[in-house]
Scaffold this motif. Structure first.
Motif, PDB file in Angstrom:
ATOM      1  N   ASP A   1       0.795  -1.212   0.000  1.00  0.00           N
ATOM      2  CA  ASP A   1       0.000   0.000   0.000  1.00  0.00           C
ATOM      3  C   ASP A   1       0.838   1.278   0.000  1.00  0.00           C
ATOM      4  O   ASP A   1       0.307   2.360   0.076  1.00  0.00           O
ATOM      5  CB  ASP A   1      -0.941   0.010   1.200  1.00  0.00           C
ATOM      6  CG  ASP A   1      -0.203  -0.071   2.510  1.00  0.00           C
ATOM      7  OD1 ASP A   1       1.019  -0.286   2.505  1.00  0.00           O
ATOM      8  OD2 ASP A   1      -0.857   0.077   3.558  1.00  0.00           O
ATOM      9  N   SER A   2       2.135   1.170  -0.102  1.00  0.00           N
ATOM     10  CA  SER A   2       3.006   2.341  -0.071  1.00  0.00           C
ATOM     11  C   SER A   2       3.111   2.962  -1.459  1.00  0.00           C
ATOM     12  O   SER A   2       3.465   2.299  -2.424  1.00  0.00           O
ATOM     13  CB  SER A   2       4.397   1.959   0.418  1.00  0.00           C
ATOM     14  OG  SER A   2       5.254   3.068   0.347  1.00  0.00           O
ATOM     15  N   THR A   3       2.801   4.241  -1.571  1.00  0.00           N
ATOM     16  CA  THR A   3       2.896   4.897  -2.877  1.00  0.00           C
ATOM     17  C   THR A   3       4.327   5.275  -3.226  1.00  0.00           C
ATOM     18  O   THR A   3       4.655   5.478  -4.382  1.00  0.00           O
ATOM     19  CB  THR A   3       2.017   6.158  -2.919  1.00  0.00           C
ATOM     20  OG1 THR A   3       2.405   7.019  -1.858  1.00  0.00           O
ATOM     21  CG2 THR A   3       0.555   5.798  -2.782  1.00  0.00           C
ATOM     22  N   SER A   4       5.198   5.365  -2.238  1.00  0.00           N
ATOM     23  CA  SER A   4       6.578   5.775  -2.519  1.00  0.00           C
ATOM     24  C   SER A   4       7.377   4.706  -3.246  1.00  0.00           C
ATOM     25  O   SER A   4       8.409   5.005  -3.842  1.00  0.00           O
ATOM     26  CB  SER A   4       7.289   6.162  -1.227  1.00  0.00           C
ATOM     27  OG  SER A   4       7.405   5.045  -0.373  1.00  0.00           O
ATOM     28  N   VAL A   5       6.935   3.450  -3.213  1.00  0.00           N
ATOM     29  CA  VAL A   5       7.660   2.378  -3.888  1.00  0.00           C
ATOM     30  C   VAL A   5       6.805   1.668  -4.929  1.00  0.00           C
ATOM     31  O   VAL A   5       7.169   0.611  -5.409  1.00  0.00           O
ATOM     32  CB  VAL A   5       8.207   1.349  -2.869  1.00  0.00           C
ATOM     33  CG1 VAL A   5       9.266   1.966  -2.001  1.00  0.00           C
ATOM     34  CG2 VAL A   5       7.090   0.751  -2.043  1.00  0.00           C
ATOM     35  N   ARG A   6       5.678   2.251  -5.294  1.00  0.00           N
ATOM     36  CA  ARG A   6       4.781   1.609  -6.254  1.00  0.00           C
ATOM     37  C   ARG A   6       5.517   1.348  -7.564  1.00  0.00           C
ATOM     38  O   ARG A   6       6.146   2.232  -8.125  1.00  0.00           O
ATOM     39  CB  ARG A   6       3.589   2.507  -6.503  1.00  0.00           C
ATOM     40  CG  ARG A   6       2.564   1.850  -7.433  1.00  0.00           C
ATOM     41  CD  ARG A   6       1.336   2.649  -7.480  1.00  0.00           C
ATOM     42  NE  ARG A   6       0.809   2.676  -6.121  1.00  0.00           N
ATOM     43  CZ  ARG A   6      -0.458   2.835  -5.820  1.00  0.00           C
ATOM     44  NH1 ARG A   6      -1.307   3.043  -6.755  1.00  0.00           N
ATOM     45  NH2 ARG A   6      -0.852   2.849  -4.571  1.00  0.00           N
ATOM     46  N   GLY A   7       5.456   0.110  -8.031  1.00  0.00           N
ATOM     47  CA  GLY A   7       6.096  -0.278  -9.280  1.00  0.00           C
ATOM     48  C   GLY A   7       7.564  -0.649  -9.141  1.00  0.00           C
ATOM     49  O   GLY A   7       8.190  -1.053 -10.097  1.00  0.00           O
ATOM     50  N   ALA A   8       8.111  -0.531  -7.942  1.00  0.00           N
ATOM     51  CA  ALA A   8       9.531  -0.831  -7.728  1.00  0.00           C
ATOM     52  C   ALA A   8       9.715  -2.280  -7.285  1.00  0.00           C
ATOM     53  O   ALA A   8       8.812  -2.894  -6.742  1.00  0.00           O
ATOM     54  CB  ALA A   8      10.114   0.096  -6.669  1.00  0.00           C
TER      55      ALA A   8
END
Length: 51
Positions: free
Chosen positions: A3-10
């Motif tokens: 649910d973290s947007t800072s690592v989305r797609g990483a």
């Protein structure tokens, strides 16, 4: 951490030593290509089958 947007797609790795049964330096398999039709059929079959 889904649910973290800072690592989305990483791609993240767990670098903590001794985490669970993980062994440091373990090899992994990475898919570089796929038969999309066969993959779709497999997933739909598994998702629609009773557990």
């Amino acid at each position: 951490m889904c649910d973290s947007t800072s690592v989305r797609g990483a791609t993240l790795t767990d670098t903590r030593s001794g985490y669970g049964n993980a062994r440091l330096g373990r090899e992994i398999d990475v898919a570089l290509d796929a038969d999309i039709d066969a993959l779709r059929d497999l997933l739909l079959n598994k998702l629609s089958s009773p557990a």
